[in-house]
Design a protein around this motif. Structure first.
Motif, PDB file in Angstrom:
ATOM      1  N   ASN A 165      16.291 -34.021  34.924  1.00  0.00           N
ATOM      2  CA  ASN A 165      16.789 -35.385  34.878  1.00  0.00           C
ATOM      3  C   ASN A 165      18.192 -35.447  35.476  1.00  0.00           C
ATOM      4  N   SER A 166      18.689 -36.666  35.626  1.00  0.00           N
ATOM      5  CA  SER A 166      19.982 -36.839  36.300  1.00  0.00           C
ATOM      6  C   SER A 166      21.118 -36.151  35.551  1.00  0.00           C
ATOM      7  N   LYS A 167      21.057 -36.155  34.218  1.00  0.00           N
ATOM      8  CA  LYS A 167      22.125 -35.520  33.436  1.00  0.00           C
ATOM      9  C   LYS A 167      22.130 -34.011  33.658  1.00  0.00           C
ATOM     10  N   SER A 168      20.935 -33.405  33.646  1.00  0.00           N
ATOM     11  CA  SER A 168      20.851 -31.956  33.858  1.00  0.00           C
ATOM     12  C   SER A 168      21.231 -31.588  35.286  1.00  0.00           C
ATOM     13  N   GLN A 169      20.869 -32.431  36.251  1.00  0.00           N
ATOM     14  CA  GLN A 169      21.247 -32.169  37.631  1.00  0.00           C
ATOM     15  C   GLN A 169      22.762 -32.188  37.796  1.00  0.00           C
ATOM     16  N   ASN A 170      23.423 -33.150  37.157  1.00  0.00           N
ATOM     17  CA  ASN A 170      24.887 -33.207  37.241  1.00  0.00           C
ATOM     18  C   ASN A 170      25.526 -31.996  36.575  1.00  0.00           C
ATOM     19  N   SER A 171      24.956 -31.558  35.431  1.00  0.00           N
ATOM     20  CA  SER A 171      25.499 -30.388  34.747  1.00  0.00           C
ATOM     21  C   SER A 171      25.352 -29.137  35.612  1.00  0.00           C
ATOM     22  N   LEU A 172      24.188 -29.016  36.265  1.00  0.00           N
ATOM     23  CA  LEU A 172      23.979 -27.863  37.138  1.00  0.00           C
ATOM     24  C   LEU A 172      24.933 -27.893  38.330  1.00  0.00           C
ATOM     25  N   SER A 173      25.122 -29.057  38.933  1.00  0.00           N
ATOM     26  CA  SER A 173      26.034 -29.165  40.074  1.00  0.00           C
ATOM     27  C   SER A 173      27.471 -28.862  39.663  1.00  0.00           C
ATOM     28  N   ASN A 174      27.891 -29.354  38.490  1.00  0.00           N
ATOM     29  CA  ASN A 174      29.253 -29.082  38.024  1.00  0.00           C
ATOM     30  C   ASN A 174      29.453 -27.601  37.722  1.00  0.00           C
ATOM     31  N   LEU A 176      27.834 -25.065  39.146  1.00  0.00           N
ATOM     32  CA  LEU A 176      27.877 -24.327  40.407  1.00  0.00           C
ATOM     33  C   LEU A 176      29.211 -24.526  41.125  1.00  0.00           C
ATOM     34  N   SER A 177      29.754 -25.746  41.034  1.00  0.00           N
ATOM     35  CA  SER A 177      31.038 -26.009  41.694  1.00  0.00           C
ATOM     36  C   SER A 177      32.208 -25.360  40.974  1.00  0.00           C
ATOM     37  N   ARG A 186      29.811 -22.509  49.220  1.00  0.00           N
ATOM     38  CA  ARG A 186      29.399 -23.569  48.317  1.00  0.00           C
ATOM     39  C   ARG A 186      29.145 -24.872  49.074  1.00  0.00           C
ATOM     40  N   GLU A 187      29.878 -25.107  50.164  1.00  0.00           N
ATOM     41  CA  GLU A 187      29.661 -26.318  50.940  1.00  0.00           C
ATOM     42  C   GLU A 187      28.329 -26.289  51.669  1.00  0.00           C
ATOM     43  N   GLN A 188      27.865 -25.083  52.038  1.00  0.00           N
ATOM     44  CA  GLN A 188      26.603 -24.962  52.742  1.00  0.00           C
ATOM     45  C   GLN A 188      25.408 -25.042  51.807  1.00  0.00           C
ATOM     46  N   GLU A 189      25.611 -24.905  50.505  1.00  0.00           N
ATOM     47  CA  GLU A 189      24.514 -24.953  49.558  1.00  0.00           C
ATOM     48  C   GLU A 189      24.038 -26.386  49.364  1.00  0.00           C
ATOM     49  N   GLU A 190      22.750 -26.529  49.136  1.00  0.00           N
ATOM     50  CA  GLU A 190      22.147 -27.813  48.833  1.00  0.00           C
ATOM     51  C   GLU A 190      21.622 -27.805  47.405  1.00  0.00           C
ATOM     52  N   ASP A 191      21.199 -29.000  46.940  1.00  0.00           N
ATOM     53  CA  ASP A 191      20.748 -29.103  45.558  1.00  0.00           C
ATOM     54  C   ASP A 191      19.490 -28.269  45.305  1.00  0.00           C
ATOM     55  N   GLY A 192      18.614 -28.173  46.301  1.00  0.00           N
ATOM     56  CA  GLY A 192      17.371 -27.447  46.099  1.00  0.00           C
ATOM     57  C   GLY A 192      17.468 -25.961  46.325  1.00  0.00           C
ATOM     58  N   ASP A 193      18.678 -25.411  46.522  1.00  0.00           N
ATOM     59  CA  ASP A 193      18.838 -23.980  46.773  1.00  0.00           C
ATOM     60  C   ASP A 193      18.811 -23.164  45.493  1.00  0.00           C
ATOM     61  N   HIS A 194      18.740 -23.812  44.336  1.00  0.00           N
ATOM     62  CA  HIS A 194      18.722 -23.105  43.059  1.00  0.00           C
ATOM     63  C   HIS A 194      17.594 -23.650  42.188  1.00  0.00           C
ATOM     64  N   ILE A 207      17.131 -21.442  26.582  1.00  0.00           N
ATOM     65  CA  ILE A 207      18.139 -20.916  27.499  1.00  0.00           C
ATOM     66  C   ILE A 207      17.630 -21.105  28.921  1.00  0.00           C
ATOM     67  N   ALA A 208      18.548 -21.341  29.843  1.00  0.00           N
ATOM     68  CA  ALA A 208      18.217 -21.564  31.250  1.00  0.00           C
ATOM     69  C   ALA A 208      19.082 -20.642  32.099  1.00  0.00           C
ATOM     70  N   ILE A 209      18.450 -19.913  32.985  1.00  0.00           N
ATOM     71  CA  ILE A 209      19.129 -18.972  33.867  1.00  0.00           C
ATOM     72  C   ILE A 209      18.993 -19.474  35.293  1.00  0.00           C
ATOM     73  N   ILE A 210      20.106 -19.613  35.984  1.00  0.00           N
ATOM     74  CA  ILE A 210      20.105 -20.112  37.355  1.00  0.00           C
ATOM     75  C   ILE A 210      19.791 -18.967  38.297  1.00  0.00           C
ATOM     76  N   ILE A 211      18.793 -19.150  39.134  1.00  0.00           N
ATOM     77  CA  ILE A 211      18.395 -18.142  40.108  1.00  0.00           C
ATOM     78  C   ILE A 211      18.268 -18.809  41.474  1.00  0.00           C
ATOM     79  N   PRO A 212      18.484 -18.074  42.549  1.00  0.00           N
ATOM     80  CA  PRO A 212      18.381 -18.684  43.891  1.00  0.00           C
ATOM     81  C   PRO A 212      16.945 -19.072  44.217  1.00  0.00           C
TER      82      PRO A 212
END
Length: 250
Positions: A165-174, A176-177, A186-194, A207-212
């Motif tokens: 959802n939009s809230k989780s997407q914003n949390s993930l983007s924040n 990563l940044s 980081r500038e070359q990365e897109e939202d769908g790269d993770h 628990i959620a683990i971020i992977i490429p």
């Protein structure tokens, strides 16, 4: 109507009725209909008396000065056509209601109760990067300890960025940044790269683990199947969960 005893009337024939006599006879007939409940205005769903004392038909949106005018309207073609249209509309609504009841009786996401439990914190998790000794594929080895688990065993699921959802997407983007990576990368990365590896072990928090997500994970096509490059194991004695997977070679 009785025409006997009228002025200029002949025996065996009726005289001409005046407008006053016609109104009197009409009012008398209306009173008889109302008295015999052949016409019950109180139970008619389409008629009501407005603030001016006039009768209005809700179905046809017409106004009538008295009961006789409304009775004449009931026998007219316009009222009968509107009644038929209303009957067809009611049948369609009834069929739609029956279809909704049939659908609601089936199992769906809308009528399945959401699972809830009192969370007791996060389990102990350790993630390591590994490489296959033969194929030299890069992978991840995850170990999780959940000694107070109440479920039969933990479950895992891979979720893409676009499933959040939009809230989780914003949390993930924040998140990563805020990492200490190179700004140019980081500038070359897109939202769908993770993507996220989500593990659930009730009553622990998920628990959620971020992977490429640049390369495809080497796992079997059938779900809930394991292979040499994708497998997991749940030790019921030590309450330890192990998950290992590798990425396909590019």
């Amino acid at each position: 109507m009785d025409y006997s005893g009228r002025v200029n009337s002949k025996k065996g024939a009726g005289g001409i009725a005046s407008a006053e006599d016609t109104n009197v006879s009409t009012k008398k007939r209306v009173q008889e209909l109302l008295a015999t409940h052949i016409l019950d205005l109180d139970n008619d769903p389409y008629v009501f008396r407005n603030h001016l004392g006039l009768l209005e038909c809700r179905l046809c949106l017409t106004t009538h000065n008295n009961e006789a005018s409304y009775i004449s309207h009931l026998g007219g073609r316009k009222h009968h056509l509107n009644l038929e249209r209303r009957r067809i509309l009611d049948e369609r609504q009834h069929q739609g209601h029956l279809y909704e009841q049939k659908v609601n009786q089936q199992i769906s996401i809308s009528n399945v109760d959401k699972r809830s439990w009192k969370k007791i914190g996060k389990p102990e998790v350790k993630v390591e990067k590994i490489r296959h000794p033969q194929t030299l594929q890069v992978g991840i080895l995850l170990r999780m300890k959940a000694p107070r688990i109440t479920a039969e065993e933990p479950i895992h699921r891979f979720m893409s960025y676009f499933e959040l959802n939009s809230k989780s997407q914003n949390s993930l983007s924040n998140y990563l940044s805020s990492r200490g990576d190179d700004d140019s990368d980081r500038e070359q990365e897109e939202d769908g790269d993770h993507q996220l590896l989500v593990i659930s072990a009730e009553p622990y928090e998920n628990i959620a683990i971020i992977i490429p997500n640049k390369h495809e994970i080497d796992k079997p096509q059938d779900e809930d199947k394991m292979s040499d490059t994708f497998w997991w194991f749940w030790d019921r004695d030590t309450k330890e969960y192990v998950l290992q997977f590798f990425w396909k070679k590019s």
